[in-house]
Design an enzyme around this catalytic site. Structure first.
Site, PDB file in Angstrom:
ATOM      1  N   SER A 288       3.681  -2.262  10.319  1.00 18.30           N
ATOM      2  CA  SER A 288       5.140  -2.247  10.521  1.00 18.30           C
ATOM      3  C   SER A 288       5.823  -3.560  10.151  1.00 18.30           C
ATOM      4  O   SER A 288       6.781  -3.975  10.809  1.00 18.30           O
ATOM      5  CB  SER A 288       5.475  -1.853  11.967  1.00 18.30           C
ATOM      6  OG  SER A 288       5.054  -0.512  12.220  1.00 18.30           O
TER       7      SER A 288
ATOM      8  N   HIS B 274      -9.379   0.864   5.165  1.00 17.03           N
ATOM      9  CA  HIS B 274      -8.102   1.098   5.862  1.00 17.03           C
ATOM     10  C   HIS B 274      -8.355   2.044   7.034  1.00 17.03           C
ATOM     11  O   HIS B 274      -9.186   2.949   6.949  1.00 17.03           O
ATOM     12  CB  HIS B 274      -7.085   1.696   4.890  1.00 17.03           C
ATOM     13  CG  HIS B 274      -5.689   1.698   5.428  1.00 17.03           C
ATOM     14  ND1 HIS B 274      -5.269   2.625   6.346  1.00 17.03           N
ATOM     15  CD2 HIS B 274      -4.632   0.883   5.204  1.00 17.03           C
ATOM     16  CE1 HIS B 274      -4.002   2.382   6.664  1.00 17.03           C
ATOM     17  NE2 HIS B 274      -3.596   1.328   5.977  1.00 17.03           N
TER      18      HIS B 274
ATOM     19  N   GLU C  62      -5.103  -5.187  10.837  1.00 18.93           N
ATOM     20  CA  GLU C  62      -4.110  -4.132  11.002  1.00 18.93           C
ATOM     21  C   GLU C  62      -4.363  -3.377  12.306  1.00 18.93           C
ATOM     22  O   GLU C  62      -5.179  -2.435  12.331  1.00 18.93           O
ATOM     23  CB  GLU C  62      -4.197  -3.146   9.832  1.00 18.93           C
ATOM     24  CG  GLU C  62      -3.906  -3.754   8.487  1.00 18.93           C
ATOM     25  CD  GLU C  62      -3.330  -2.717   7.537  1.00 18.93           C
ATOM     26  OE1 GLU C  62      -2.217  -2.926   7.070  1.00 18.93           O
ATOM     27  OE2 GLU C  62      -3.978  -1.691   7.307  1.00 18.93           O
TER      28      GLU C  62
ATOM     29  N   ASN D  30       0.865  -1.183   0.000  1.00 23.84           N
ATOM     30  CA  ASN D  30       0.000   0.000   0.000  1.00 23.84           C
ATOM     31  C   ASN D  30       0.899   1.229   0.000  1.00 23.84           C
ATOM     32  O   ASN D  30       1.509   1.552   1.025  1.00 23.84           O
ATOM     33  CB  ASN D  30      -0.888  -0.033   1.261  1.00 23.84           C
ATOM     34  CG  ASN D  30      -1.704   1.231   1.435  1.00 23.84           C
ATOM     35  OD1 ASN D  30      -1.838   2.038   0.511  1.00 23.84           O
ATOM     36  ND2 ASN D  30      -2.261   1.401   2.622  1.00 23.84           N
ATOM     37  N   TRP D  31       0.968   1.902  -1.143  1.00 26.14           N
ATOM     38  CA  TRP D  31       1.860   3.064  -1.245  1.00 26.14           C
ATOM     39  C   TRP D  31       1.250   4.308  -0.594  1.00 26.14           C
ATOM     40  O   TRP D  31       1.927   5.323  -0.450  1.00 26.14           O
ATOM     41  CB  TRP D  31       2.177   3.358  -2.714  1.00 26.14           C
ATOM     42  CG  TRP D  31       3.162   2.401  -3.338  1.00 26.14           C
ATOM     43  CD1 TRP D  31       3.606   1.218  -2.817  1.00 26.14           C
ATOM     44  CD2 TRP D  31       3.842   2.559  -4.593  1.00 26.14           C
ATOM     45  NE1 TRP D  31       4.510   0.636  -3.671  1.00 26.14           N
ATOM     46  CE2 TRP D  31       4.675   1.435  -4.769  1.00 26.14           C
ATOM     47  CE3 TRP D  31       3.813   3.540  -5.591  1.00 26.14           C
ATOM     48  CZ2 TRP D  31       5.480   1.267  -5.907  1.00 26.14           C
ATOM     49  CZ3 TRP D  31       4.609   3.370  -6.720  1.00 26.14           C
ATOM     50  CH2 TRP D  31       5.435   2.247  -6.871  1.00 26.14           C
ATOM     51  N   LYS D  32      -0.017   4.238  -0.240  1.00 25.42           N
ATOM     52  CA  LYS D  32      -0.724   5.389   0.344  1.00 25.42           C
ATOM     53  C   LYS D  32      -0.535   6.627  -0.548  1.00 25.42           C
ATOM     54  O   LYS D  32      -0.468   6.489  -1.768  1.00 25.42           O
ATOM     55  CB  LYS D  32      -0.227   5.652   1.763  1.00 25.42           C
ATOM     56  CG  LYS D  32      -0.210   4.396   2.624  1.00 25.42           C
ATOM     57  CD  LYS D  32      -0.015   4.710   4.074  1.00 25.42           C
ATOM     58  CE  LYS D  32       0.164   3.422   4.839  1.00 25.42           C
ATOM     59  NZ  LYS D  32       0.081   3.602   6.277  1.00 25.42           N
TER      60      LYS D  32
ATOM     61  N   GLU E 120      -6.835   4.513   8.048  1.00 17.69           N
ATOM     62  CA  GLU E 120      -6.668   5.941   7.719  1.00 17.69           C
ATOM     63  C   GLU E 120      -7.923   6.479   7.036  1.00 17.69           C
ATOM     64  O   GLU E 120      -8.280   7.650   7.217  1.00 17.69           O
ATOM     65  CB  GLU E 120      -5.414   6.118   6.845  1.00 17.69           C
ATOM     66  CG  GLU E 120      -4.148   5.922   7.679  1.00 17.69           C
ATOM     67  CD  GLU E 120      -2.928   5.422   6.920  1.00 17.69           C
ATOM     68  OE1 GLU E 120      -2.923   5.479   5.676  1.00 17.69           O
ATOM     69  OE2 GLU E 120      -1.981   4.956   7.584  1.00 17.69           O
TER      70      GLU E 120
ATOM     71  N   GLY F 231       2.884  -1.209   4.238  1.00 20.62           N
ATOM     72  CA  GLY F 231       2.908   0.208   3.859  1.00 20.62           C
ATOM     73  C   GLY F 231       4.310   0.647   3.498  1.00 20.62           C
ATOM     74  O   GLY F 231       4.799   0.415   2.391  1.00 20.62           O
ATOM     75  N   GLY F 232       4.996   1.248   4.461  1.00 19.39           N
ATOM     76  CA  GLY F 232       6.303   1.870   4.212  1.00 19.39           C
ATOM     77  C   GLY F 232       7.297   0.984   3.484  1.00 19.39           C
ATOM     78  O   GLY F 232       7.980   1.432   2.551  1.00 19.39           O
TER      79      GLY F 232
ATOM     80  N   GLY G 248       2.719   2.109  10.756  1.00 23.25           N
ATOM     81  CA  GLY G 248       3.681   3.196  10.597  1.00 23.25           C
ATOM     82  C   GLY G 248       4.408   3.578  11.869  1.00 23.25           C
ATOM     83  O   GLY G 248       5.046   4.630  11.919  1.00 23.25           O
TER      84      GLY G 248
HETATM   85  C1  PEP Z   1      -0.574   0.052   6.078  1.00 19.76           C
HETATM   86  O1  PEP Z   1      -0.590   1.157   5.603  1.00 19.76           O
HETATM   87  O2  PEP Z   1      -1.520  -0.694   5.857  1.00 19.76           O
HETATM   88  C2  PEP Z   1       0.584  -0.360   6.858  1.00 19.76           C
HETATM   89  C3  PEP Z   1       0.533  -1.536   7.438  1.00 19.76           C
HETATM   90  O3  PEP Z   1       1.635   0.508   6.953  1.00 19.76           O
HETATM   91  P1  PEP Z   1       3.091   0.194   7.577  1.00 19.76           P
HETATM   92  O4  PEP Z   1       3.556  -1.116   6.973  1.00 19.76           O
HETATM   93  O5  PEP Z   1       3.934   1.348   7.133  1.00 19.76           O
HETATM   94  O6  PEP Z   1       2.943   0.090   9.043  1.00 19.76           O
END
Ligand code: PEP
Length: 249
Positions: free
Chosen positions: A209, A93, A163, A9-11, A95, A230-231, A169
């Site tokens: 994470s 999600h 999640e 997920n590049w957000k 967010e 994500g990251g 993050g």
């Molecule tokens: C996400 O955005 O779904 C996520 C899990 O981010 P990260 O891996 O950066 O914690």
């Protein structure tokens, strides 16, 4: 029996030059037992779809509107995602639930829209830190599962992503036992509601994470069929290391 799935997920990250990372990712053959999904921002969807054509990488959206078309400025329909080459879409999600006030009924309506357009819905759920500390995690997840997933789920059209909000993050990751407890709970609830066929074939991802250095341990947990990343999905090198850990697990 379930194929593994690594979803990135590049957000709201990535201009045109970020597609070099996707090109690098797609240049290495995908492991036989693992599906790879990358969800870039909507502005990159068409270009990303062109890049991954004929490779083991699929492209997904990060959200869709519940309606097929109409006066919804700034929104994107599931049909539009599919038209741009998406095969899946992340829905619910944390967010989106937080910043756009999306509740379970919105998530459920969006999932229906995704399915009408032939997309797999990656439906996210997770507890806040306060809910975890109050020992309410399973109640929260049970409520989100019941409220966010429409009735006609199948092992192909649905992926569930657990999640924990406090892990996204932050670099904080639940213990292996905590992840296992929630994934077992989700599996049991899916089986109870949809029967063993759907319940046992639906993939359940962990997200929060996930990094190359913790991936192997996370993927050793039963009922963890992959990750929503994500990251660490922003660079081909890190995402590939997570994919390799998943395929080897
Ligand atoms: C996400 O955005 O779904 C996520 C899990 O981010 P990260 O891996 O950066 O914690």
């Amino acid at each position: 029996m379930r194929r593994k799935l690594a979803a990135g997920n590049w957000k709201m990250n990535g201009l045109g030059d970020a597609l070099a990372e996707l090109r690098a990712l797609a240049a290495t053959p995908a492991p036989q037992n693992t599906d790879i999904l990358v969800c870039p921002p909507a502005t990159l969807l068409s270009r990303a779809s062109d890049i991954v054509k004929g490779t083991g990488v699929a492209i997904g959206g990060q959200d869709c509107h519940a309606r097929a078309c109409g006066a919804h400025t700034g929104d994107i329909s599931a049909d539009m995602l599919a038209d741009a080459g998406a095969r899946a879409v992340i829905i619910g999600h944390s967010e989106r639930r937080d910043e756009h006030h999306e509740h379970d009924e919105h998530v459920r309506a969006k999932a229906r829209a995704a399915w009408s357009s032939g997309l797999t819905a990656v439906i996210c759920m997770g507890e806040s830190l306060a809910e975890r500390e109050a020992d309410n995690t399973l109640d929260i997840i049970g409520g989100q599962l019941a409220g966010s997933i429409p009735d006609n789920a199948t092992g192909e059209n649905l992926v569930v992503a657990y999640e924990p909000i406090w892990a996204i993050g932050t670099g904080r990751v639940p213990t292996i036992a905590q992840i296992g407890e929630v994934h077992d709970f989700i599996r049991a609830r899916l089986e109870r509601r949809f029967g063993p066929g759907v319940g046992l074939s639906t993939r359940i991802l962990y997200g929060g994470s996930v990094k190359p250095d913790n991936a192997t341990e996370i993927f050793s947990v039963p009922n963890v069929d992959g990750a929503l990343v994500g990251g660490a999905s922003l660079t081909a090198r890190d995402f590939r290391a997570i994919i390799d850990a998943l395929s080897a697990a």
